[in-house]
Motif scaffolding. Structure first.
Motif, PDB file in Angstrom:
ATOM      1  N   ILE A 145     -58.150  39.874  78.362  1.00 29.66           N
ATOM      2  CA  ILE A 145     -58.774  40.269  77.095  1.00 29.66           C
ATOM      3  C   ILE A 145     -60.219  39.771  77.044  1.00 29.66           C
ATOM      4  O   ILE A 145     -61.127  40.484  76.584  1.00 29.66           O
ATOM      5  CB  ILE A 145     -57.961  39.728  75.905  1.00 29.66           C
ATOM      6  N   SER A 180     -45.697  42.983  78.510  1.00 32.63           N
ATOM      7  CA  SER A 180     -46.092  44.270  79.081  1.00 32.63           C
ATOM      8  C   SER A 180     -44.984  44.871  79.925  1.00 32.63           C
ATOM      9  O   SER A 180     -44.940  46.095  80.111  1.00 32.63           O
ATOM     10  CB  SER A 180     -47.360  44.099  79.930  1.00 32.63           C
ATOM     11  N   TYR A 206     -53.716  38.699  67.847  1.00 36.36           N
ATOM     12  CA  TYR A 206     -53.793  37.703  68.921  1.00 36.36           C
ATOM     13  C   TYR A 206     -54.958  36.743  68.707  1.00 36.36           C
ATOM     14  O   TYR A 206     -54.827  35.539  68.923  1.00 36.36           O
ATOM     15  CB  TYR A 206     -53.920  38.403  70.272  1.00 36.36           C
ATOM     16  N   ASN A 230     -58.425  45.809  68.035  1.00 38.03           N
ATOM     17  CA  ASN A 230     -59.081  44.926  69.013  1.00 38.03           C
ATOM     18  C   ASN A 230     -58.369  43.563  69.093  1.00 38.03           C
ATOM     19  O   ASN A 230     -58.990  42.506  69.082  1.00 38.03           O
ATOM     20  CB  ASN A 230     -60.559  44.726  68.672  1.00 38.03           C
ATOM     21  N   TYR A 231     -57.039  43.602  69.212  1.00 35.45           N
ATOM     22  CA  TYR A 231     -56.207  42.391  69.333  1.00 35.45           C
ATOM     23  C   TYR A 231     -56.459  41.424  68.165  1.00 35.45           C
ATOM     24  O   TYR A 231     -56.634  40.219  68.361  1.00 35.45           O
ATOM     25  CB  TYR A 231     -56.464  41.689  70.661  1.00 35.45           C
ATOM     26  N   TYR A 258     -47.864  37.495  77.697  1.00 37.92           N
ATOM     27  CA  TYR A 258     -48.382  38.861  77.729  1.00 37.92           C
ATOM     28  C   TYR A 258     -47.891  39.609  78.965  1.00 37.92           C
ATOM     29  O   TYR A 258     -47.621  40.823  78.923  1.00 37.92           O
ATOM     30  CB  TYR A 258     -49.902  38.828  77.690  1.00 37.92           C
ATOM     31  N   TYR A 263     -49.307  41.042  70.576  1.00 36.01           N
ATOM     32  CA  TYR A 263     -49.881  41.378  71.870  1.00 36.01           C
ATOM     33  C   TYR A 263     -50.235  42.864  71.980  1.00 36.01           C
ATOM     34  O   TYR A 263     -50.537  43.334  73.075  1.00 36.01           O
ATOM     35  CB  TYR A 263     -48.891  41.001  72.978  1.00 36.01           C
ATOM     36  N   LYS A 264     -50.196  43.574  70.872  1.00 41.03           N
ATOM     37  CA  LYS A 264     -50.610  44.972  70.892  1.00 41.03           C
ATOM     38  C   LYS A 264     -52.125  45.067  70.700  1.00 41.03           C
ATOM     39  O   LYS A 264     -52.712  44.274  69.982  1.00 41.03           O
ATOM     40  CB  LYS A 264     -49.893  45.750  69.788  1.00 41.03           C
ATOM     41  N   PRO A 265     -52.778  46.030  71.331  1.00 43.55           N
ATOM     42  CA  PRO A 265     -54.248  46.109  71.277  1.00 43.55           C
ATOM     43  C   PRO A 265     -54.798  46.717  69.997  1.00 43.55           C
ATOM     44  O   PRO A 265     -55.978  47.067  69.956  1.00 43.55           O
ATOM     45  CB  PRO A 265     -54.574  46.999  72.479  1.00 43.55           C
ATOM     46  N   SER A 266     -53.987  46.841  68.973  1.00 42.62           N
ATOM     47  CA  SER A 266     -54.468  47.453  67.735  1.00 42.62           C
ATOM     48  C   SER A 266     -55.510  46.556  67.071  1.00 42.62           C
ATOM     49  O   SER A 266     -55.398  45.319  67.073  1.00 42.62           O
ATOM     50  CB  SER A 266     -53.292  47.687  66.773  1.00 42.62           C
ATOM     51  N   ARG A 275     -62.272  41.964  79.151  1.00 38.51           N
ATOM     52  CA  ARG A 275     -62.555  43.213  78.433  1.00 38.51           C
ATOM     53  C   ARG A 275     -63.740  43.025  77.484  1.00 38.51           C
ATOM     54  O   ARG A 275     -64.628  43.891  77.406  1.00 38.51           O
ATOM     55  CB  ARG A 275     -61.304  43.636  77.657  1.00 38.51           C
ATOM     56  N   ASP A 276     -63.776  41.906  76.773  1.00 45.86           N
ATOM     57  CA  ASP A 276     -64.899  41.639  75.870  1.00 45.86           C
ATOM     58  C   ASP A 276     -66.202  41.487  76.648  1.00 45.86           C
ATOM     59  O   ASP A 276     -67.252  42.005  76.229  1.00 45.86           O
ATOM     60  CB  ASP A 276     -64.618  40.380  75.060  1.00 45.86           C
TER      61      ASP A 276
END
Length: 313
Positions: free
Chosen positions: A132, A74, A117, A113-114, A70, A108-111, A135-136
């Motif tokens: 990640i 990025s 992944y 909510n991952y 990741y 690895y895209k946040p679409s 973030r949760d």
């Protein structure tokens, strides 16, 4: 594990030193990759290094080292690199590189909510993406973990076990309590780690400036190269733009002074016109008082004559 509770990495960083170091390491690796690509002098060197980092990203993903993958992703998907035309051309011309990037990149895209992944295999050895999980946990812990019952004063509180279970499952899902979960059979390379730690990275502003300074140059006639060549401006002629700015500033000041002079001349002309107008009004011929008296006498005699004949009609 205790550092993941109560959002300590954000509210009390001194109580979460490892998470703070992890975040700094994450940013440092990404900035190092971007800086390494942008500092390459030629087009071919930038393409080769960019292609190599995509292969590294693919290998890290196959190793289930999702955290390092990741970090590299990025970097290679950063706008300072993706905006360069020769790197776009590399992804279009190299089918293998484009396939690797298009197949693994969306994971690895946040679409959603991952979503992609979270569907990966996390069997050990595996290094998950800690940011990640952070973030949760931020989403779960920012909401109240207690709920009130009874009166309106909220004096009686009970623990929200459902939310605590979600927090516990998120932390346990990282498998940080298992020593074998992150045990990769890789020889430790102290020289590589030293180079990575000592690498001088660019700031965000410097990355944008260097990316914008890379210009596309048309190939010369008679050359077999069809793709545009891209070169980065060397730091030596950095004084040229400053000189050009200085010259432009001087010419602009000259134009401003010339306009100011024209405005002053126009103001003088307007003042002279106003002065002449006033003098014209003052020079009007005046009627003498004796003439006015004589005219009044004649008018009075005419009135008296009319009255003697029969009065004023």
């Amino acid at each position: 594990v205790g550092e993941l509770l109560d959002c300590r990495w954000d509210k009390k960083p001194e109580l979460a030193p490892h998470l703070v170091m992890l975040t700094k390491r994450f940013n440092h690796v990404s900035e190092s990759v971007i800086s390494a690509v942008l500092r390459c002098e030629g087009l071919k060197d930038q393409q080769k290094l960019y292609k190599k980092f995509i292969r590294v990203f693919h290998k890290l993903h196959l190793m289930r080292n999702y955290s390092s993958a990741y970090q590299v992703y990025s970097a290679v998907s950063h706008f300072t690199l993706t905006r360069l035309p020769h790197l776009k051309e590399l992804l279009q011309s190299s089918e293998k590189t484009a396939q690797l990037f298009s197949e693994i990149g969306p994971i690895y895209k946040p679409s959603d909510n991952y979503k992609l992944y979270r569907a990966q295999n996390f069997d050990p050895p595996c290094l998950q993406i800690i940011p990640i999980a952070m973030r949760d946990l931020t989403f779960l812990q920012e909401n109240p973990i207690y709920r009130s019952v009874g009166d309106e004063d909220m004096t009686d509180k009970v623990v929200n076990f459902e939310r605590w279970m979600l927090i516990a499952n998120t932390i346990l899902g990282l498998r940080l309590h298992e020593s074998a979960s992150t045990l990769f059979r890789i020889a430790y390379d102290s020289h590589f780690n030293h180079l990575l730690d000592c690498m001088d990275t660019m700031t965000e502003t410097e990355m944008v400036m260097v990316s914008k300074s890379i210009t596309t140059v048309k190939p010369r006639r008679g050359t077999a190269t069809k793709s545009p060549s891209v070169r980065a401006r060397s730091p030596a002629p950095a004084a040229a733009p400053a000189k050009a700015v200085k010259e432009a500033k001087v010419s602009l000041e000259d134009k401003v002074s010339a306009l100011a002079k024209e405005v002053a001349d126009l103001r003088c002309e307007v003042a002279e016109l106003r002065k002449e107008r006033r003098s014209t009004f003052r020079r009007r011929p005046s009627v003498p008082s004796s003439s006015l008296a004589a005219a009044a006498a004649v008018a009075a005699a005419q009135v008296v004559g009319h009255t003697g004949k029969g009065g004023i009609e």
